[in-house]
Design a protein around this motif. Sequence first.
Motif, PDB file in Angstrom:
ATOM      1  N   UNK B 542      -1.313  -0.306   0.866  1.00 44.67           N
ATOM      2  CA  UNK B 542       0.132  -0.223   0.697  1.00 44.67           C
ATOM      3  C   UNK B 542       0.625   0.113  -0.696  1.00 44.67           C
ATOM      4  N   UNK B 543      -0.261   0.114  -1.705  1.00 47.59           N
ATOM      5  CA  UNK B 543       0.215   0.360  -3.064  1.00 47.59           C
ATOM      6  C   UNK B 543      -0.568   1.491  -3.714  1.00 47.59           C
ATOM      7  N   UNK B 544       0.083   2.133  -4.658  1.00 43.61           N
ATOM      8  CA  UNK B 544      -0.581   3.197  -5.404  1.00 43.61           C
ATOM      9  C   UNK B 544      -1.428   2.633  -6.537  1.00 43.61           C
ATOM     10  N   UNK B 545      -1.168   1.390  -6.896  1.00 39.33           N
ATOM     11  CA  UNK B 545      -1.824   0.838  -8.081  1.00 39.33           C
ATOM     12  C   UNK B 545      -3.237   0.352  -7.768  1.00 39.33           C
ATOM     13  N   UNK B 546      -3.464  -0.128  -6.547  1.00 41.33           N
ATOM     14  CA  UNK B 546      -4.731  -0.777  -6.233  1.00 41.33           C
ATOM     15  C   UNK B 546      -5.892   0.200  -6.298  1.00 41.33           C
TER      16      UNK B 546
END
Lengths: 569, 569
Positions: B542-546
């Motif tokens: 769900x995230x671009x950071x992970x």
Amino acid sequence: MNQRYALGLDFGTNSCRSLLIDLESGAELGSSVSAYPSGSAGILLDPGDAHVARQNPQDYLDGMHAIIIGALEQARVLDPDFDASRVIGIGVDTTGSTPIPVNAEGTPLGLLPEFAGNLDAQVWLWRDHTAHAEAEEITALAAREYPAYLAKCGGRYSSEWFWSKILRLKRTNPEVFAAAHSFVEHCDYIPAVLCGTTAPSAIRRSICAAGHKAMFHPAWGGLPSKEFLARLDPALADLRDRLYDEAFPSDQAAGKLCAEQAAKLGLRPGIAVAVGAFDAHMGAVGAGIREGTLVKILGTSTCDLMIHPNQQPLADIPGLCGIVDGSVLPGYYGLEAGQSAVGDMFLWLVNNLVPDSYGATVEEKFQSMEAALSTLRPGATGLLSLDWNNGNRTILTDARLTGLLIGQTLHTKAHEIYRALIEATAFGALTIINRLEEYGAMVNEIINTGGLAVKNAALMQIYADVLGRPMKVSRSDQTCALGAAIFGAAAAGTLESGYDSVQDAQRALCRLREKTWLPNPGHHAVYTRLYGLYRQLHDAFGTQEWSGRLNHVMKELLALREEGGGGEG
Amino acid sequence: MNQRYALGLDFGTNSCRSLLIDLESGAELGSSVSAYPSGSAGILLDPGDAHVARQNPQDYLDGMHAIIIGALEQARVLDPDFDASRVIGIGVDTTGSTPIPVNAEGTPLGLLPEFAGNLDAQVWLWRDHTAHAEAEEITALAAREYPAYLAKCGGRYSSEWFWSKILRLKRTNPEVFAAAHSFVEHCDYIPAVLCGTTAPSAIRRSICAAGHKAMFHPAWGGLPSKEFLARLDPALADLRDRLYDEAFPSDQAAGKLCAEQAAKLGLRPGIAVAVGAFDAHMGAVGAGIREGTLVKILGTSTCDLMIHPNQQPLADIPGLCGIVDGSVLPGYYGLEAGQSAVGDMFLWLVNNLVPDSYGATVEEKFQSMEAALSTLRPGATGLLSLDWNNGNRTILTDARLTGLLIGQTLHTKAHEIYRALIEATAFGALTIINRLEEYGAMVNEIINTGGLAVKNAALMQIYADVLGRPMKVSRSDQTCALGAAIFGAAAAGTLESGYDSVQDAQRALCRLREKTWLPNPGHHAVYTRLYGLYRQLHDAFGTQEWSGRLNHVMKELLALREEGGGGEG
């Protein structure tokens, strides 16, 4: 020349079946099936441990007689002049690794009154996964100190295999272990019974079963060393002396049919009984395996077999569960891969997650789901699944993996999930082919056999579209039994059988169906993109090496769903 | 003192309902439900586009009359002396953002003969997701050049909201857009009809609806600037002049009940009609929201509401879909979070993936699945699910996410998946609470309301176990309508209502049920481990950071399944 026949006996997971063939015409004269009566569909379960899967050895003996007599009776109905004395050989394949604890006479402990009802004394079916901790222990010890042992079995020793199960028995039920003089594979036990020579030291063991599954290899003098086994448990080192030093391919005879069995069965005493082998290996022969051919046996699980000349160099292939000289055909390495659940995954879905609006019976549900999913184009479900509900045999060799489904919305239907599961198994199949070819085993042809290959048109088209290759289908419905019959003939020798070699018999007896499934290039292009996502999930959840990002996966699945690429379904 | 009553009108997704309360005793004197007759359960669908969800404005008008008259009739049956002229105020809540295109008189275009059957001219229900590309465009422009606009709505503008839908209409159906003089939220339209003042310029708009959903904020002088809107489309900048400059909380009157409607309804003309608001916000008031209380409205989706004094500093909270001064209670910021599908996910499962062996009807299937899953201990299914089958509202504010299920084997049953879905929604709820508390909105108490809170005991216990907090339940089954009635009373003023403030009325009228669900510490410990895995999947997909590894997830789920931790279920 007089008529000559051969009998193939195929012992599966839930039943056994026979095939009687005319060695000149290839005609199938008789066939008989016997379901194992014990347990649940022939499998003895433990309500407290879902990993347990055992079998009753009596089911094998009763089934063996029933299916031989049944095939001969059919042949007599077909032709009143049929002469059973013209059967020149019997071949046997079974599941495996399916070890049987036996006493000094070679009698399975499960047949003895004192072990009645004792699950640990019965046959340990290939599918039994109780020994996963022992498999990890064996893998860890071998990886640390005996790496050569692992290289021939894909880098990880399985809970389904010989030593894991025996070590498990020793650890958890030492009384039964102590009562076991030796252990015999199911595929070695049946020929021994037919020959009347069940004493463990007298049995000619199968190289196919001994090969990677019992860690048998000429490079280290047969079974693994006593030092290695002693590190696992001193009792295993002692047991090694009561096992075997030699193992044989199935074109050789295990022995001759003994008078007692011949009389019971109505066959001529002294005919050849071939050394046994595992079902998939004989199935590959029955399907017509040759250099460059991948045979896929599509059933509850799959086995994928290739061969490679043993005079040409071949690297160890990481993740391939077995590379064994002679396990399929003499003179060739047999390369064995497989998927732990294919048809079983579809059965799980239909038995547990398909509402009756699709039909009242399992058969009806499958039919209406197949009709519904066949109208969809690739990508239209928005779903992507892994095929690991029963672990992953190749290329990850890891039974402790589970299923994964991604992309479901509030509109997802059961038949869309069914399509995603079929696609997942096709992606798993592609992963195996890619691995084979990366290591020089080039796939020029794919021949499919097994229940799904003949019953499931939607699956075959999806496989052709995912793999981007024609999918051929072997003509016989019973390639395992056909392969066994061919080995029965080969064991009888050229003079008796009329064939110079197993390959010579294959050329005469193994045929293809007319229908070959051809890939649709537009569909293949979409599946190539979907496979990229599959492979990322595969590596992320299944390997220690992968590290990266996954936030694009759901977006790309949605984009594929909306694009409408790949034309109509 | 004379008797005094208030009426609350609650317009949901599939039906509307009324609640008539006695302002002194809190007694519920009458209630009536009217299902919207149009389309599929009140929703106009497009077979070619699953994102379309529209409504017929006539359903609102007919339903409004039916439920007011129905509640008054019930009260008369209960007490023949009931005097409808003692109803002192009416409050209204509706779904949102649910904008209605209207002409210069404020008549919904969908009521005009020339737009009959034109889906784009009807009401654009909150659940309509056709405008996802426009939402991304608005988000991208705001992120680049007007970041303040985004900070109040969690960092991403939604396809469910006002401007996305209007821009979509302009792009795809310019004729209907051109015919629309203005756009009115459903919650502003109903009070305007009751007051007889539907002309767009005359409507007193709801701050709750205007707040983040139309990007209205005092910091930039109300609606977003004409410059910003012109960058999206010059026609939107022109439209801004035909919208509004002010917005009001619901303790204020939208106007007085007009003579025509009063006569039709049998009420006293001139009584107060409160400014409207969205259902969840009034539901939070009806459930007894106060400082430190999280109200969870558990239905097909959820809304989670808190309040925070507007005199105390509060940072923007990333991923929270709205922080609006006065949207819940005057003098407080309303903090709005939510989950895009909760009950809807369970309904999807039961309607599509549950065999009839669980029961013949949806109700029976839910009952037997609840009985079966209640015997399981946490971790026993080996499953883990995300709760994104309809996207993720908080904290990811991303409608383009989908479902994920991991851990299934060949033995997984439908009721185990049901349990995994319930757990997934609980993990989603915990993610919201953690985010609130990280930014200083401390949760001291959780009050639940909505269908699932009163009907699903297994769910409530799992929520208590996952959250590790007591789960209280509001006593009224109709907290939205109760909240609306409280605002109807507040809009009538202290003299009429007898209450100094909304909070004063809440203290008298909002009660809890006796049963509170308490967490089991052993279960909570297991769920804390499972939540760690959930959060990794949440962040990975769900995230671009992970960025990272996931190969431990299946192993840990298997370990939890085998451990038997957490005691009996």
